[in-house]
Motif scaffolding. Structure first.
Motif, PDB file in Angstrom:
ATOM      1  N   ALA A   1       0.827  -1.205   0.000  1.00 54.39           N
ATOM      2  CA  ALA A   1       0.000   0.000   0.000  1.00 54.39           C
ATOM      3  C   ALA A   1       0.861   1.254   0.000  1.00 54.39           C
ATOM      4  O   ALA A   1       0.542   2.249  -0.673  1.00 54.39           O
ATOM      5  CB  ALA A   1      -0.934  -0.005   1.210  1.00 54.39           C
ATOM      6  N   THR A   2       1.979   1.217   0.724  1.00 48.40           N
ATOM      7  CA  THR A   2       2.897   2.359   0.763  1.00 48.40           C
ATOM      8  C   THR A   2       3.530   2.594  -0.611  1.00 48.40           C
ATOM      9  O   THR A   2       3.661   3.741  -1.060  1.00 48.40           O
ATOM     10  CB  THR A   2       3.997   2.111   1.805  1.00 48.40           C
ATOM     11  OG1 THR A   2       3.388   1.844   3.069  1.00 48.40           O
ATOM     12  CG2 THR A   2       4.910   3.318   1.949  1.00 48.40           C
ATOM     13  N   ILE A   3       3.912   1.517  -1.279  1.00 46.51           N
ATOM     14  CA  ILE A   3       4.501   1.628  -2.610  1.00 46.51           C
ATOM     15  C   ILE A   3       3.476   2.171  -3.608  1.00 46.51           C
ATOM     16  O   ILE A   3       3.785   3.022  -4.449  1.00 46.51           O
ATOM     17  CB  ILE A   3       5.047   0.261  -3.067  1.00 46.51           C
ATOM     18  CG1 ILE A   3       6.260  -0.137  -2.215  1.00 46.51           C
ATOM     19  CG2 ILE A   3       5.430   0.292  -4.558  1.00 46.51           C
ATOM     20  CD1 ILE A   3       6.729  -1.561  -2.435  1.00 46.51           C
ATOM     21  N   ILE A   4       2.244   1.688  -3.511  1.00 46.76           N
ATOM     22  CA  ILE A   4       1.186   2.179  -4.393  1.00 46.76           C
ATOM     23  C   ILE A   4       0.928   3.660  -4.136  1.00 46.76           C
ATOM     24  O   ILE A   4       0.716   4.445  -5.074  1.00 46.76           O
ATOM     25  CB  ILE A   4      -0.098   1.347  -4.199  1.00 46.76           C
ATOM     26  CG1 ILE A   4       0.107  -0.074  -4.736  1.00 46.76           C
ATOM     27  CG2 ILE A   4      -1.288   2.014  -4.896  1.00 46.76           C
ATOM     28  CD1 ILE A   4      -1.024  -1.032  -4.419  1.00 46.76           C
ATOM     29  N   ASN A   5       0.965   4.058  -2.880  1.00 47.72           N
ATOM     30  CA  ASN A   5       0.781   5.472  -2.544  1.00 47.72           C
ATOM     31  C   ASN A   5       1.889   6.329  -3.148  1.00 47.72           C
ATOM     32  O   ASN A   5       1.632   7.408  -3.694  1.00 47.72           O
ATOM     33  CB  ASN A   5       0.758   5.639  -1.023  1.00 47.72           C
ATOM     34  CG  ASN A   5       0.153   6.962  -0.583  1.00 47.72           C
ATOM     35  OD1 ASN A   5      -0.705   7.520  -1.256  1.00 47.72           O
ATOM     36  ND2 ASN A   5       0.592   7.471   0.551  1.00 47.72           N
TER      37      ASN A   5
ATOM     38  N   GLU B   1      -0.874  -1.159 -11.830  1.00 51.24           N
ATOM     39  CA  GLU B   1      -1.631  -2.338 -12.264  1.00 51.24           C
ATOM     40  C   GLU B   1      -2.192  -3.090 -11.065  1.00 51.24           C
ATOM     41  O   GLU B   1      -3.363  -3.488 -11.041  1.00 51.24           O
ATOM     42  CB  GLU B   1      -0.720  -3.282 -13.056  1.00 51.24           C
ATOM     43  CG  GLU B   1      -0.175  -2.733 -14.345  1.00 51.24           C
ATOM     44  CD  GLU B   1       0.920  -3.613 -14.910  1.00 51.24           C
ATOM     45  OE1 GLU B   1       0.861  -3.887 -16.127  1.00 51.24           O
ATOM     46  OE2 GLU B   1       1.839  -4.015 -14.163  1.00 51.24           O
ATOM     47  N   TRP B   2      -1.329  -3.309 -10.073  1.00 48.68           N
ATOM     48  CA  TRP B   2      -1.703  -4.090  -8.904  1.00 48.68           C
ATOM     49  C   TRP B   2      -2.820  -3.399  -8.129  1.00 48.68           C
ATOM     50  O   TRP B   2      -3.768  -4.043  -7.676  1.00 48.68           O
ATOM     51  CB  TRP B   2      -0.484  -4.305  -8.016  1.00 48.68           C
ATOM     52  CG  TRP B   2      -0.500  -5.555  -7.202  1.00 48.68           C
ATOM     53  CD1 TRP B   2      -1.594  -6.317  -6.883  1.00 48.68           C
ATOM     54  CD2 TRP B   2       0.624  -6.204  -6.608  1.00 48.68           C
ATOM     55  NE1 TRP B   2      -1.212  -7.399  -6.112  1.00 48.68           N
ATOM     56  CE2 TRP B   2       0.136  -7.348  -5.936  1.00 48.68           C
ATOM     57  CE3 TRP B   2       1.993  -5.919  -6.569  1.00 48.68           C
ATOM     58  CZ2 TRP B   2       0.973  -8.210  -5.222  1.00 48.68           C
ATOM     59  CZ3 TRP B   2       2.821  -6.778  -5.867  1.00 48.68           C
ATOM     60  CH2 TRP B   2       2.326  -7.912  -5.201  1.00 48.68           C
ATOM     61  N   ALA B   3      -2.710  -2.098  -7.985  1.00 42.47           N
ATOM     62  CA  ALA B   3      -3.749  -1.345  -7.278  1.00 42.47           C
ATOM     63  C   ALA B   3      -5.101  -1.517  -7.944  1.00 42.47           C
ATOM     64  O   ALA B   3      -6.140  -1.662  -7.271  1.00 42.47           O
ATOM     65  CB  ALA B   3      -3.380   0.135  -7.218  1.00 42.47           C
ATOM     66  N   ASN B   4      -5.120  -1.524  -9.266  1.00 36.02           N
ATOM     67  CA  ASN B   4      -6.383  -1.664  -9.973  1.00 36.02           C
ATOM     68  C   ASN B   4      -6.923  -3.086  -9.934  1.00 36.02           C
ATOM     69  O   ASN B   4      -8.139  -3.295 -10.032  1.00 36.02           O
ATOM     70  CB  ASN B   4      -6.233  -1.164 -11.410  1.00 36.02           C
ATOM     71  CG  ASN B   4      -6.299   0.346 -11.491  1.00 36.02           C
ATOM     72  OD1 ASN B   4      -7.338   0.936 -11.258  1.00 36.02           O
ATOM     73  ND2 ASN B   4      -5.173   0.988 -11.793  1.00 36.02           N
ATOM     74  N   GLN B   5      -6.063  -4.065  -9.792  1.00 34.76           N
ATOM     75  CA  GLN B   5      -6.531  -5.432  -9.595  1.00 34.76           C
ATOM     76  C   GLN B   5      -7.163  -5.598  -8.218  1.00 34.76           C
ATOM     77  O   GLN B   5      -8.184  -6.265  -8.053  1.00 34.76           O
ATOM     78  CB  GLN B   5      -5.380  -6.417  -9.768  1.00 34.76           C
ATOM     79  CG  GLN B   5      -4.904  -6.565 -11.194  1.00 34.76           C
ATOM     80  CD  GLN B   5      -3.727  -7.519 -11.328  1.00 34.76           C
ATOM     81  OE1 GLN B   5      -3.416  -8.269 -10.405  1.00 34.76           O
ATOM     82  NE2 GLN B   5      -3.076  -7.496 -12.466  1.00 34.76           N
ATOM     83  N   ILE B   6      -6.525  -5.006  -7.220  1.00 32.74           N
ATOM     84  CA  ILE B   6      -7.039  -5.078  -5.848  1.00 32.74           C
ATOM     85  C   ILE B   6      -8.303  -4.250  -5.709  1.00 32.74           C
ATOM     86  O   ILE B   6      -9.292  -4.664  -5.087  1.00 32.74           O
ATOM     87  CB  ILE B   6      -5.970  -4.561  -4.855  1.00 32.74           C
ATOM     88  CG1 ILE B   6      -4.759  -5.487  -4.839  1.00 32.74           C
ATOM     89  CG2 ILE B   6      -6.552  -4.399  -3.455  1.00 32.74           C
ATOM     90  CD1 ILE B   6      -3.537  -4.893  -4.136  1.00 32.74           C
ATOM     91  N   GLY B   7      -8.265  -3.064  -6.304  1.00 30.93           N
ATOM     92  CA  GLY B   7      -9.310  -2.063  -6.120  1.00 30.93           C
ATOM     93  C   GLY B   7      -8.709  -0.888  -5.377  1.00 30.93           C
ATOM     94  O   GLY B   7      -8.370  -1.023  -4.196  1.00 30.93           O
ATOM     95  N   PRO B   8      -8.507   0.254  -6.037  1.00 29.74           N
ATOM     96  CA  PRO B   8      -7.884   1.402  -5.377  1.00 29.74           C
ATOM     97  C   PRO B   8      -8.580   1.821  -4.088  1.00 29.74           C
ATOM     98  O   PRO B   8      -7.946   2.297  -3.148  1.00 29.74           O
ATOM     99  CB  PRO B   8      -7.962   2.508  -6.437  1.00 29.74           C
ATOM    100  CG  PRO B   8      -8.019   1.785  -7.741  1.00 29.74           C
ATOM    101  CD  PRO B   8      -8.797   0.529  -7.465  1.00 29.74           C
ATOM    102  N   GLU B   9      -9.891   1.599  -4.023  1.00 28.31           N
ATOM    103  CA  GLU B   9     -10.637   1.970  -2.823  1.00 28.31           C
ATOM    104  C   GLU B   9     -10.163   1.166  -1.610  1.00 28.31           C
ATOM    105  O   GLU B   9     -10.068   1.710  -0.499  1.00 28.31           O
ATOM    106  CB  GLU B   9     -12.136   1.750  -3.026  1.00 28.31           C
ATOM    107  CG  GLU B   9     -12.756   2.625  -4.101  1.00 28.31           C
ATOM    108  CD  GLU B   9     -12.676   2.020  -5.500  1.00 28.31           C
ATOM    109  OE1 GLU B   9     -13.278   2.591  -6.428  1.00 28.31           O
ATOM    110  OE2 GLU B   9     -11.996   0.978  -5.667  1.00 28.31           O
TER     111      GLU B   9
END
Length: 217
Positions: free
Chosen positions: A141-145, A177-185
Protein backbone atom coordinates in the motif's frame (compact mmCIF):
# COMPACT_ATOMS: atom_id res chain seq x y z
CA UNK A 1 -22.51 -24.49 -10.16
CA UNK A 2 -19.92 -25.78 -7.68
CA UNK A 3 -16.30 -26.55 -8.51
CA UNK A 4 -15.07 -29.66 -6.69
CA UNK A 5 -11.49 -30.94 -6.59
CA UNK A 6 -11.35 -34.35 -4.91
CA UNK A 7 -11.95 -38.10 -4.98
CA UNK A 8 -15.17 -38.48 -2.98
CA UNK A 9 -14.36 -42.07 -1.99
CA UNK A 10 -11.16 -41.11 -0.12
CA UNK A 11 -12.02 -37.76 1.47
CA UNK A 12 -10.61 -37.20 4.94
CA UNK A 13 -10.31 -33.39 5.02
CA UNK A 14 -13.01 -31.07 3.68
CA UNK A 15 -12.00 -27.49 2.81
CA UNK A 16 -14.61 -24.99 1.64
CA UNK A 17 -13.54 -21.75 -0.06
CA UNK A 18 -15.85 -18.75 -0.36
CA UNK A 19 -14.39 -16.39 -2.90
CA UNK A 20 -14.80 -14.35 -6.02
CA UNK A 21 -14.24 -16.02 -9.37
CA UNK A 22 -10.53 -15.34 -9.74
CA UNK A 23 -9.72 -17.41 -6.65
CA UNK A 24 -11.03 -20.65 -8.09
CA UNK A 25 -7.91 -21.52 -10.08
CA UNK A 26 -5.48 -21.58 -7.16
CA UNK A 27 -5.26 -25.32 -6.67
CA UNK A 28 -6.41 -26.39 -10.12
CA UNK A 29 -2.77 -26.52 -11.26
CA UNK A 30 -1.84 -28.77 -8.35
CA UNK A 31 -2.38 -32.47 -7.90
CA UNK A 32 -4.80 -32.26 -4.98
CA UNK A 33 -4.30 -35.24 -2.67
CA UNK A 34 -7.17 -37.69 -2.92
CA UNK A 35 -7.74 -37.43 0.82
CA UNK A 36 -8.68 -33.73 0.55
CA UNK A 37 -11.72 -32.03 -0.93
CA UNK A 38 -11.60 -28.38 -1.95
CA UNK A 39 -14.97 -26.94 -2.93
CA UNK A 40 -15.94 -23.44 -4.04
CA UNK A 41 -19.68 -22.87 -3.36
CA UNK A 42 -21.18 -19.85 -5.07
CA UNK A 43 -23.38 -18.98 -2.09
CA UNK A 44 -23.09 -19.54 1.63
CA UNK A 45 -25.40 -22.18 3.08
CA UNK A 46 -24.99 -23.38 6.65
CA UNK A 47 -25.49 -27.01 5.77
CA UNK A 48 -22.53 -26.82 3.35
CA UNK A 49 -20.12 -26.02 6.19
CA UNK A 50 -21.67 -28.30 8.82
CA UNK A 51 -19.07 -31.02 8.22
CA UNK A 52 -16.22 -28.82 7.01
CA UNK A 53 -12.75 -29.15 8.52
CA UNK A 54 -11.72 -25.68 7.30
CA UNK A 55 -13.44 -22.68 5.78
CA UNK A 56 -11.44 -20.12 3.78
CA UNK A 57 -13.40 -16.88 3.55
CA UNK A 58 -11.67 -14.86 0.84
CA UNK A 59 -14.64 -12.48 0.75
CA UNK A 60 -14.42 -11.48 4.41
CA UNK A 61 -18.22 -11.61 4.51
CA UNK A 62 -19.25 -15.07 5.72
CA UNK A 63 -16.86 -16.00 8.54
CA UNK A 64 -19.20 -14.75 11.28
CA UNK A 65 -21.85 -17.23 10.08
CA UNK A 66 -19.54 -20.26 10.34
CA UNK A 67 -20.08 -22.41 13.48
CA UNK A 68 -17.51 -21.52 16.14
CA UNK A 69 -15.93 -24.98 16.29
CA UNK A 70 -14.90 -24.90 12.62
CA UNK A 71 -11.50 -23.28 11.83
CA UNK A 72 -11.76 -20.27 9.53
CA UNK A 73 -9.05 -18.48 7.56
CA UNK A 74 -10.52 -15.09 6.64
CA UNK A 75 -9.40 -12.23 4.44
CA UNK A 76 -9.16 -9.22 6.74
CA UNK A 77 -6.56 -6.47 6.98
CA UNK A 78 -7.98 -5.30 10.28
CA UNK A 79 -7.93 -6.96 13.73
CA UNK A 80 -11.08 -8.92 14.51
CA UNK A 81 -13.07 -9.62 17.66
CA UNK A 82 -13.58 -13.38 17.42
CA UNK A 83 -13.50 -14.63 21.01
CA UNK A 84 -14.54 -18.28 21.21
CA UNK A 85 -13.96 -18.94 17.51
CA UNK A 86 -11.03 -20.52 15.69
CA UNK A 87 -10.49 -17.60 13.31
CA UNK A 88 -7.17 -16.60 11.74
CA UNK A 89 -6.90 -13.63 9.41
CA UNK A 90 -4.78 -13.12 6.32
CA UNK A 91 -4.60 -11.03 3.15
CA UNK A 92 -6.08 -12.62 0.05
CA UNK A 93 -5.82 -9.67 -2.30
CA UNK A 94 -4.96 -10.52 -5.93
CA UNK A 95 -1.25 -11.29 -6.00
CA UNK A 96 -1.39 -12.58 -2.42
CA UNK A 97 -3.96 -15.36 -2.89
CA UNK A 98 -1.73 -17.01 -5.49
CA UNK A 99 1.30 -17.26 -3.20
CA UNK A 100 2.48 -20.50 -1.64
CA UNK A 101 2.76 -18.80 1.73
CA UNK A 102 0.31 -16.50 3.50
CA UNK A 103 0.95 -14.08 6.33
CA UNK A 104 -1.50 -14.81 9.13
CA UNK A 105 -2.45 -13.29 12.46
CA UNK A 106 -4.24 -15.06 15.27
CA UNK A 107 -3.72 -17.37 18.19
CA UNK A 108 -0.79 -19.76 17.77
CA UNK A 109 -2.95 -22.80 18.48
CA UNK A 110 -5.40 -21.80 15.76
CA UNK A 111 -2.65 -21.08 13.24
CA UNK A 112 -1.11 -24.50 13.92
CA UNK A 113 -4.48 -26.21 13.47
CA UNK A 114 -5.11 -24.53 10.12
CA UNK A 115 -1.52 -25.14 8.97
CA UNK A 116 -1.96 -28.88 9.50
CA UNK A 117 -5.06 -28.85 7.32
CA UNK A 118 -3.36 -26.89 4.52
CA UNK A 119 -0.03 -28.74 4.64
CA UNK A 120 -1.01 -31.41 2.06
CA UNK A 121 -1.81 -28.62 -0.41
CA UNK A 122 1.66 -27.13 0.00
CA UNK A 123 0.30 -23.94 1.57
CA UNK A 124 2.47 -22.38 4.28
CA UNK A 125 1.33 -19.96 6.97
CA UNK A 126 3.69 -17.29 8.32
CA UNK A 127 2.62 -15.88 11.68
CA UNK A 128 2.95 -12.09 12.02
CA UNK A 129 1.82 -9.51 14.57
CA UNK A 130 -1.92 -8.94 14.75
CA UNK A 131 -1.72 -5.36 13.44
CA UNK A 132 -3.68 -3.44 10.83
CA UNK A 133 -2.39 -4.21 7.35
CA UNK A 134 -0.24 -7.16 8.43
CA UNK A 135 3.22 -6.69 6.81
CA UNK A 136 3.30 -7.24 3.05
CA UNK A 137 -0.05 -5.50 2.35
CA UNK A 138 1.09 -2.51 4.40
CA UNK A 139 4.34 -2.32 2.41
CA UNK A 140 2.52 -2.71 -0.90
CA UNK A 141 0.00 0.00 0.00
CA UNK A 142 2.90 2.36 0.76
CA UNK A 143 4.50 1.63 -2.61
CA UNK A 144 1.19 2.18 -4.39
CA UNK A 145 0.78 5.47 -2.54
CA UNK A 146 4.23 6.58 -3.70
CA UNK A 147 3.25 5.63 -7.26
CA UNK A 148 0.18 7.84 -6.92
CA UNK A 149 2.31 10.77 -5.74
CA UNK A 150 4.66 10.17 -8.70
CA UNK A 151 1.71 10.25 -11.11
CA UNK A 152 0.32 13.35 -9.46
CA UNK A 153 3.63 15.19 -9.84
CA UNK A 154 3.94 14.20 -13.50
CA UNK A 155 7.32 12.56 -12.87
CA UNK A 156 6.49 9.37 -14.77
CA UNK A 157 3.62 7.68 -16.58
CA UNK A 158 1.77 4.69 -15.19
CA UNK A 159 3.50 2.44 -17.73
CA UNK A 160 6.94 3.75 -16.76
CA UNK A 161 6.25 3.17 -13.07
CA UNK A 162 4.89 -0.35 -13.58
CA UNK A 163 7.70 -1.46 -15.90
CA UNK A 164 10.34 -0.06 -13.56
CA UNK A 165 8.90 -1.87 -10.54
CA UNK A 166 8.41 -5.17 -12.36
CA UNK A 167 11.97 -5.16 -13.66
CA UNK A 168 13.58 -3.62 -10.60
CA UNK A 169 11.83 -5.59 -7.85
CA UNK A 170 10.56 -8.67 -9.71
CA UNK A 171 7.02 -7.88 -8.55
CA UNK A 172 4.35 -9.82 -10.48
CA UNK A 173 2.66 -6.51 -11.33
CA UNK A 174 3.62 -2.88 -11.19
CA UNK A 175 2.01 -0.81 -8.40
CA UNK A 176 -0.54 0.92 -10.64
CA UNK A 177 -1.63 -2.34 -12.26
CA UNK A 178 -1.70 -4.09 -8.90
CA UNK A 179 -3.75 -1.35 -7.28
CA UNK A 180 -6.38 -1.66 -9.97
CA UNK A 181 -6.53 -5.43 -9.59
CA UNK A 182 -7.04 -5.08 -5.85
CA UNK A 183 -9.31 -2.06 -6.12
CA UNK A 184 -7.88 1.40 -5.38
CA UNK A 185 -10.64 1.97 -2.82
CA UNK A 186 -9.40 -0.95 -0.71
CA UNK A 187 -5.83 0.32 -0.78
CA UNK A 188 -7.02 3.83 0.07
CA UNK A 189 -9.03 2.55 3.04
CA UNK A 190 -5.98 0.75 4.43
CA UNK A 191 -3.75 3.81 4.01
CA UNK A 192 -6.34 6.09 5.58
CA UNK A 193 -6.68 3.77 8.58
CA UNK A 194 -2.90 3.51 9.03
CA UNK A 195 -2.52 7.29 8.70
CA UNK A 196 -4.65 7.83 11.80
CA UNK A 197 -1.65 6.80 13.89
CA UNK A 198 1.21 7.49 11.45
CA UNK A 199 1.10 10.42 9.02
CA UNK A 200 3.56 8.65 6.69
CA UNK A 201 0.65 6.60 5.38
CA UNK A 202 -1.50 9.61 4.41
CA UNK A 203 -2.95 8.84 0.97
CA UNK A 204 -2.05 10.99 -2.01
CA UNK A 205 -4.79 13.55 -2.78
CA UNK A 206 -7.27 12.16 -5.34
CA UNK A 207 -5.66 8.73 -4.80
CA UNK A 208 -8.49 6.60 -6.22
CA UNK A 209 -9.14 8.65 -9.35
CA UNK A 210 -5.44 8.98 -10.15
CA UNK A 211 -4.97 5.21 -10.12
CA UNK A 212 -8.21 4.31 -11.86
CA UNK A 213 -7.52 6.71 -14.71
CA UNK A 214 -3.72 6.28 -14.86
CA UNK A 215 -3.74 4.31 -18.12
CA UNK A 216 -6.24 6.57 -19.88
CA UNK A 217 -3.64 9.19 -20.64
Amino acid sequence: MQIVLYNENLVCVKIIVYSSGEHKNKWSDYTVPESISVTFPEVFLKHDVANADLVIDATGNVFTSVPQHIPVLVHSLYPLQTAGSCVVRTCLWPGFWERGSWEVAGLTVHISQIQQLLEPLGQKLLAVADLTGLIAPRVLATIINEAAFTLSAGIATASDIDVAMRLGTNYPEGPVEWANQIGPEQVYDLLECLSQTDIRYKPCPDFVNLLKNAYRY
